[in-house]
Design a protein around this motif. Structure first.
Motif, PDB file in Angstrom:
ATOM      1  N   UNK A 167      12.376  -7.602  -8.704  1.00 31.80           N
ATOM      2  CA  UNK A 167      11.020  -7.146  -8.988  1.00 31.80           C
ATOM      3  C   UNK A 167      10.033  -8.194  -8.486  1.00 31.80           C
ATOM      4  N   UNK A 168       8.963  -7.756  -7.827  1.00 30.26           N
ATOM      5  CA  UNK A 168       7.982  -8.654  -7.220  1.00 30.26           C
ATOM      6  C   UNK A 168       6.645  -8.480  -7.916  1.00 30.26           C
ATOM      7  N   UNK A 169       6.051  -9.608  -8.336  1.00 27.83           N
ATOM      8  CA  UNK A 169       4.733  -9.599  -8.958  1.00 27.83           C
ATOM      9  C   UNK A 169       3.742 -10.355  -8.081  1.00 27.83           C
ATOM     10  N   UNK A 170       2.572  -9.769  -7.877  1.00 27.88           N
ATOM     11  CA  UNK A 170       1.515 -10.386  -7.076  1.00 27.88           C
ATOM     12  C   UNK A 170       0.162 -10.014  -7.665  1.00 27.88           C
ATOM     13  N   UNK A 171      -0.891 -10.604  -7.094  1.00 28.09           N
ATOM     14  CA  UNK A 171      -2.236 -10.078  -7.272  1.00 28.09           C
ATOM     15  C   UNK A 171      -2.544  -9.230  -6.054  1.00 28.09           C
ATOM     16  N   UNK A 172      -3.126  -8.058  -6.276  1.00 29.62           N
ATOM     17  CA  UNK A 172      -3.397  -7.164  -5.157  1.00 29.62           C
ATOM     18  C   UNK A 172      -4.867  -6.778  -5.107  1.00 29.62           C
ATOM     19  N   UNK A 173      -5.275  -6.271  -3.940  1.00 30.72           N
ATOM     20  CA  UNK A 173      -6.578  -5.663  -3.741  1.00 30.72           C
ATOM     21  C   UNK A 173      -6.406  -4.155  -3.682  1.00 30.72           C
ATOM     22  N   UNK A 174      -7.268  -3.437  -4.356  1.00 30.78           N
ATOM     23  CA  UNK A 174      -7.305  -1.979  -4.260  1.00 30.78           C
ATOM     24  C   UNK A 174      -8.665  -1.595  -3.696  1.00 30.78           C
ATOM     25  N   UNK A 175      -8.670  -0.908  -2.584  1.00 24.84           N
ATOM     26  CA  UNK A 175      -9.908  -0.381  -2.010  1.00 24.84           C
ATOM     27  C   UNK A 175     -10.017   1.080  -2.429  1.00 24.84           C
ATOM     28  N   UNK A 176     -10.970   1.386  -3.301  1.00 27.76           N
ATOM     29  CA  UNK A 176     -11.048   2.739  -3.857  1.00 27.76           C
ATOM     30  C   UNK A 176     -11.580   3.759  -2.855  1.00 27.76           C
ATOM     31  N   UNK A 179      -8.313   3.824  -0.409  1.00 27.94           N
ATOM     32  CA  UNK A 179      -7.126   3.983  -1.265  1.00 27.94           C
ATOM     33  C   UNK A 179      -5.944   3.161  -0.749  1.00 27.94           C
ATOM     34  N   UNK A 180      -6.273   2.019  -0.178  1.00 28.35           N
ATOM     35  CA  UNK A 180      -5.246   1.087   0.282  1.00 28.35           C
ATOM     36  C   UNK A 180      -4.981   0.042  -0.789  1.00 28.35           C
ATOM     37  N   UNK A 181      -3.734  -0.396  -0.885  1.00 27.32           N
ATOM     38  CA  UNK A 181      -3.341  -1.512  -1.745  1.00 27.32           C
ATOM     39  C   UNK A 181      -2.784  -2.602  -0.850  1.00 27.32           C
ATOM     40  N   UNK A 182      -3.384  -3.786  -0.896  1.00 25.81           N
ATOM     41  CA  UNK A 182      -2.953  -4.891  -0.047  1.00 25.81           C
ATOM     42  C   UNK A 182      -2.710  -6.134  -0.894  1.00 25.81           C
ATOM     43  N   UNK A 183      -1.851  -6.996  -0.410  1.00 25.20           N
ATOM     44  CA  UNK A 183      -1.520  -8.221  -1.126  1.00 25.20           C
ATOM     45  C   UNK A 183      -2.671  -9.212  -1.051  1.00 25.20           C
TER      46      UNK A 183
END
Length: 675
Positions: A167-176, A179-183
């Protein structure tokens, strides 16, 4: 023991008729788990768990008592499995994790009946023959950029390969918009409390890595934020560690909040107690707020991401909750010079505190009393030489379904453990009925309850199950054994390397002291032990591996640990290294084997009841099944109930009702309290 009224009926303890029935209290309480404030409108919201609706969680506008989302939505997250902080509200829009598909949605929080829209993709990452959505991705602690509102930062947990080590945990960016999720940030095993500065030009967060838990060794980092014209639309630079241990030193930090764009508040246990600190952005220096350390913990340990113990009420002042004698107390703290004033506070359990208005000096929190359930409480402080405090109930607690004058009031006690008089903390509830009293000279039966964690705590706010027993003539005894939080790091760390042996001996000792001539509070031959999760390990150790296998007449393990060796292989990532004993891997495995009750089932002399959910990811059902089968095979007495669709903790009304009835019946049969 208290003196009973002479006009009451005389009946043996443990046999009294009670109006507090399982049907009455199971599912009757909608639990308020956290508060949320829209910083642009000061409107207060909260998360409400509803056992009567199959345990779903709902986002509610507190004062209006209005559901923000309808019946088809479950505002909950599975990050770190214990979850918490599934939603945020900013500029009238609510962003939340939907537990059914784990996607993040946005909805108009001020308009009833609005339909949530997804802002994270629904890509399939595992076996997708039925084209299920991406339930492998989980989100929590969603933060909105104050200038670029379509940019969110959140905790991200990827279960694409669903084993603890993968399992991988990170902080991510969500562009609403896209609708992209990036590290955004990666490299550590865990993250928490991402937080933009008021101007949005900086971001702070907490991180830690195995084998540590966040309350053992963690760090706070800060970075400059630059908005870009591309996607991802945000970049970090000048990442700096501003507080905490380095992974080798035992300093834990967290609970960040901005007092201003130049001053960051946080908590640190560098002194041995969790105390308030601050970081000055200009000088890049961290310092304790109090001139001298205060020997009180100003926070719980972070089992849930929703927990928060303080809030700013003015650029110069904050209200902080601290633990004293097992109860919450409130301080008004001057953030500049560290002076403090204790405020009047009728709430014995204060959590999830948030700023409502700096202009009005208002904060909100979830508060519980000894005779009332938890509700959403707004606190207004009048500053000055003699500060005054006013409490307003924004969302009334669920009505207590039984007479409040029937409530047995908790009594916090500090016992002295021989031979050195070391402290052992307990919470004692005496038997109490409006109609009955016990026979003169008879000592009542006792339910000794072991809290989970094991780095947990027994709270003193109203709990129906406690009154379910005390109103029938039982003593209820909560033991804050060595390892419990709220009493400083030294007490908490006593359990390190001794999980199983020390906590079980503390429970045996507590029961023995209260049964002794010094107190004469309980009947030692009619004392039973129960515990959930890690408390289940304490229970099973007490009846299989302890110094006195006859200390308890019966035992109940609620989704408890029986096999430490397999647990460390099967449990979730958050606790995969939790409470491991010291030594080499080979030495650890040997100790874990020797401390696993599953290997000593033939020594158990007392009946054991197992209550277990069949989809528990924290303590898998195999723990209960194997222990039950081992006891039966060895010729012992055991009973088992497996609840379909329940995880780690029972959230459904029908489950709660059955568990209450089944456990009481179990004790009454084996203690021969009723024919």
């Amino acid at each position: 023991m208290p003196s009973w009224q002479t006009d009451k009926k005389c009946a043996p303890y443990g046999t009294w008729e009670s109006p507090i029935t399982a049907e009455l209290i199971a599912g009757s309480v909608t639990s308020v788990s956290e508060t949320i404030v829209d910083p642009t409108t000061s409107i207060v919201y909260h998360i409400e768990g509803r056992p009567s609706e199959q345990g779903r969680s709902v986002l509610v506008e507190s004062q209006a008592a209005r559901d923000v989302v309808g019946p088809g939505w479950n505002v909950r997250t599975g990050v770190y499995d214990y979850g918490g902080a599934p939603a945020t509200v900013y500029a009238g829009l609510a962003y939340f994790s939907n537990f059914t598909d784990n996607r993040v949605y946005v909805v108009d929080a001020q308009q009833s009946g609005s339909t949530p829209e997804p802002v994270t993709p629904a890509t399939c990452t595992r076996i997708c023959f039925d084209k299920k959505e991406n339930t492998a991705h989980r989100f929590a602690q969603i933060r909105v950029h104050p200038e670029q509102n379509n940019i969110l930062v959140a905790l991200f947990e990827d279960h694409t390969v669903d084993t603890p080590s993968s399992v991988v945990n990170t902080l991510c960016l969500i562009n609403t918009v896209t609708k992209n999720v990036t590290n955004l940030v990666s490299g550590s095993d865990f993250y928490a409390f991402p937080l933009f500065s008021p101007k949005g030009d900086q971001l702070v967060w907490q991180q830690w890595s195995n084998p540590h838990m966040p309350w053992e060794s963690s760090q706070i980092l800060i970075a400059d934020v630059t908005l870009t014209g591309s996607d991802p639309a945000l970049e970090l630079s000048n990442i700096t560690t501003i507080a905490g241990g380095d992974g080798n030193s035992n300093i834990s930090v967290g609970w960040m909040s901005w007092a201003s764009n130049e001053t960051l508040l946080f908590l640190s246990d560098e002194s041995g107690f969790i105390n308030p600190w601050k970081y000055d952005v200009s000088s890049k220096q961290s310092s304790a707020i109090f001139p001298e350390p205060v020997e009180q913990d100003f926070a719980s340990v972070m089992w849930y991401l929703s927990m928060f113990p303080y809030a700013v009420v003015d650029p110069q002042y904050g209200i902080f909750s601290a633990w004293k004698d097992g109860r919450s107390i409130l301080y008004l703290v001057n953030l500049e010079n560290g002076t403090s004033v204790e405020l009047e506070n009728p709430y014995v359990n204060v959590d999830s505190m948030r700023t409502v208005s700096l202009e009005k000096n208002q904060v909100v929190f979830v508060g519980g009393k000894v005779n009332d359930f938890s509700g959403v409480i707004q606190c207004t402080v009048t500053l000055g030489d003699s500060p005054q405090v006013n409490f307003e109930i924004l969302d009334p607690p669920e009505k207590v379904p039984f007479p409040q004058d029937l409530v047995s009031i908790p009594k916090g006690m500090t016992l002295e453990v021989p031979p050195n008089g070391d402290p052992l903390y307990v919470v004692f509830y005496a038997p109490f009925s409006l109609e009955y009293e016990g026979p003169p000279g008879e000592k009542p039966p006792c339910v000794l309850n072991v809290h989970g964690g094991p780095t947990g705590m027994a709270y003193q706010n109203l709990q129906s199950i406690v009154q379910y027993y005390t109103s029938r003539g039982w003593v209820w005894l909560d033991v804050n054994y060595s390892g419990s939080f709220g009493y400083g790091r030294a007490y908490r760390d006593k359990l390190n390397g001794k999980w199983g042996p020390l906590d079980s001996e503390d429970c045996i000792t507590a029961a023995g002291i209260l049964a002794s001539a010094q107190y004469n509070y309980i009947d030692p031959d009619r004392t039973v032990i129960r515990g959930s999760s890690s408390g289940g390990l304490t229970v099973l150790t007490s009846v299989s591996l302890s110094s006195n296998l006859n200390a308890f007449a019966a035992a109940t393990s609620l989704y408890g640990v029986a096999d430490l060796v397999s647990l460390m292989k099967e449990t979730h990532k958050f606790e995969a290294h939790y409470m491991l004993p010291p030594g080499t891997p080979e030495e650890q495995q040997k100790i874990l084997y020797e401390r696993s009750p599953i290997n000593y089932a033939n020594r158990i002399k007392k009946p054991v009841l197992f209550l277990q959910g069949d989809i528990d990811d924290v303590v898998p059902k195999e723990q209960a099944l194997s222990m039950y089968n081992s006891i039966i095979k060895a010729g012992g007495k055991a009973e088992l109930k497996l609840y379909a669709g329940e995880g780690h903790g029972f959230v459904r009304k029908d489950t709660q009702e059955d568990a209450l009835k089944r456990e009481l019946d179990f004790y009454e049969r084996y203690l021969k309290l009723k024919e």
